[in-house]
Each structure stands twice: as C-alpha cells, then as structure tokens.
Design a protein around this motif. Structure first.
Motif, short mmCIF file in Angstrom:
data_model
loop_
_atom_site.label_atom_id
_atom_site.label_comp_id
_atom_site.label_asym_id
_atom_site.label_seq_id
_atom_site.Cartn_x
_atom_site.Cartn_y
_atom_site.Cartn_z
N MET A 128 29.48 34.26 21.64
CA MET A 128 28.79 33.77 20.45
C MET A 128 28.71 34.85 19.37
O MET A 128 28.83 34.57 18.18
CB MET A 128 27.39 33.28 20.81
N ASP A 135 30.32 34.60 15.54
CA ASP A 135 29.58 34.89 14.31
C ASP A 135 30.23 36.00 13.49
O ASP A 135 30.34 35.91 12.27
CB ASP A 135 28.14 35.28 14.65
N LYS A 183 25.76 25.77 23.44
CA LYS A 183 25.36 26.77 22.43
C LYS A 183 26.05 26.49 21.09
O LYS A 183 25.42 26.57 20.03
CB LYS A 183 25.73 28.17 22.93
N ILE A 184 27.34 26.19 21.17
CA ILE A 184 28.10 25.92 19.94
C ILE A 184 27.60 24.64 19.29
O ILE A 184 27.37 24.59 18.07
CB ILE A 184 29.60 25.83 20.26
N GLY A 230 24.80 23.36 19.44
CA GLY A 230 23.43 23.51 18.94
C GLY A 230 23.34 24.23 17.61
O GLY A 230 22.24 24.36 17.06
N ARG A 231 24.47 24.66 17.10
CA ARG A 231 24.51 25.37 15.81
C ARG A 231 25.11 24.46 14.75
O ARG A 231 26.19 23.90 14.95
CB ARG A 231 25.36 26.64 15.96
N ASP A 237 25.97 25.60 11.79
CA ASP A 237 26.78 26.43 10.88
C ASP A 237 28.16 26.75 11.44
O ASP A 237 28.95 27.44 10.79
CB ASP A 237 26.04 27.73 10.56
N ILE A 238 28.47 26.31 12.66
CA ILE A 238 29.80 26.55 13.24
C ILE A 238 30.34 25.26 13.84
O ILE A 238 29.58 24.36 14.19
CB ILE A 238 29.77 27.66 14.32
#
Length: 220
Positions: free
Chosen positions: A63, A67, A91-92, A94-95, A97-98
């Motif tokens: 991660m 970033d 994790k991805i 949940g973002r 911005d990505i």
C-alpha cells in the motif's frame, strides 16, 4: 493483445520505453532482484499502467508503494495466499483515491494443477503464468504453452517467461485468448536496461498497425 514491459530501472530508459506506449510498465520492488527499483518514476502517458511487482511483501508495504508511485496495478509474484490477496483487495477497495488492480502470478511447469486458480477468482483481476524456476521470476525461459489448453478460467491472462521476438509465431498460434504479453530479459542490454529498438520491432510484429477504411480499400 496488450503488452507489458517489466523490469524497468533507469530514468532515461523509462522515458524511451514509455514513448513506445506499452499498456503496462513494470517496476520490481523485490530487493533480491537485479532489477530492483528504488528510484523515481517520471510522468508517463496516462494509458500506461504503472505496475509494482512484489514477492511475499506485506500489505502495508504494498500500500505504501501504491501511494508513493501511484501504481495502477500490483503484481504478486510470490506465494501469496488467497487470504492475503483478499486482505490487499479489501484495503484497495476501501480507498476512494486509488483504483489499483491485482495480478496474481503462478509459476508453471508440466505438472501445474489449474484447480489452484479457483479460490483466487474473486480476489484478483488477472492471472499471470510464468515459468517455474529457481527464482520467483526472471528465469528467462519459456514453459510448454500447450498446457494452457487446460486453462478454463474467464480471468484475463498475462503470459510471461522468456518471451522474445522468436516466440511471436507461437503466441499467434495459441488456441486460448491471451490478454497481455509480459516481456523482460530477452530485450535487455543489461538487467533493468531495455533495448528500445528491439522492443519496437517486437511491438510491431505483435501488434500490426490497424488499417483505417481508406487504407483497407487501397490494400484491396
């Protein structure tokens, strides 16, 4: 058929290869690799997907690299479990911005069991098949592509492992659809430094220029 050029390392060479407009450009974040990358990725055309290659790395470190380098694709080249891929994908996802996709790599030999792919179907976006060897990747040899006839998944497939210009006729003869070709060592002057002239020649043979209707009429 898309093209991924992997193992990039040097700034000027990255720009030269970027000018060829490959679909994916790979940067290896495995410290034991001769192509280990810890430099700066220059601004590239947005259609080129920056791909980080990892071997049994932690989710946190992956991660962090996503970033830092704004990676659009992550390639897992180790023994990552289904649970690990699921955690990373969560994790991805949940973002906001990505929007990073996951490629799961499998090292293949004559005895490869395609049933191992099934649990990974929901936790990655692509599968990549590379030649089984002493290293997780970069062994520079092809495997027996005939076994790909046993591939039943609908996941888009990357083909890797010692691919050079000589392999193009065999690629075109494959009976299953290949989403992307992944090249590396066969196009190197030295580890991490690519021969752009040779890559351009490969690219031209792999992807003949599309004719517009007027050109097609003239050809006929």
């Amino acid at each position: 058929m898309k093209l991924k050029i992997c193992g990039m390392k040097h700034l000027d060479n990255i720009l030269e290869v970027g000018a060829l407009l490959p679909d994916y450009m790979g940067f290896i974040f495995w410290e034991k690799s001769a192509r280990y990358f810890d430099g700066t990725i220059p601004e590239l055309i947005k259609t080129i997907k920056k791909t980080g290659v990892f071997v049994d790395e932690t989710v946190e470190n992956i991660m962090s690299k996503i970033d830092k380098y704004h990676l659009q694709t992550v390639q897992l080249h180790g023994k990552e479990s289904v649970a690990f891929c699921q955690e990373l994908k969560a994790k991805i996802d949940g973002r906001i911005d990505i929007n990073t996709e996951i490629i799961k790599v499998f090292s293949v030999d004559e005895s490869f069991d395609f049933s191992v792919l099934e649990p990974y179907e929901k936790v990655c976006h692509y599968f990549l098949f590379d030649t089984k060897g002493k290293l997780p990747g970069g062994n520079g040899t092809t495997f027996n592509w005939k076994i790909l006839e046993n591939y039943k998944s609908e996941k888009p497939l990357f083909l890797s492992g010692g691919i050079g210009i000589e392999e193009i006729p065999m690629i075109k003869d494959l009976k299953i659809p290949i989403y992307a070709i992944d090249v590396n060592s066969k196009f190197e002057i030295e580890p991490g430094l690519k021969n752009t002239s040779l890559l351009k020649k490969f690219q031209k043979k792999l992807k003949p220029a599309t004719l517009n209707p007027k050109q097609l009429y003239n050809e006929l």
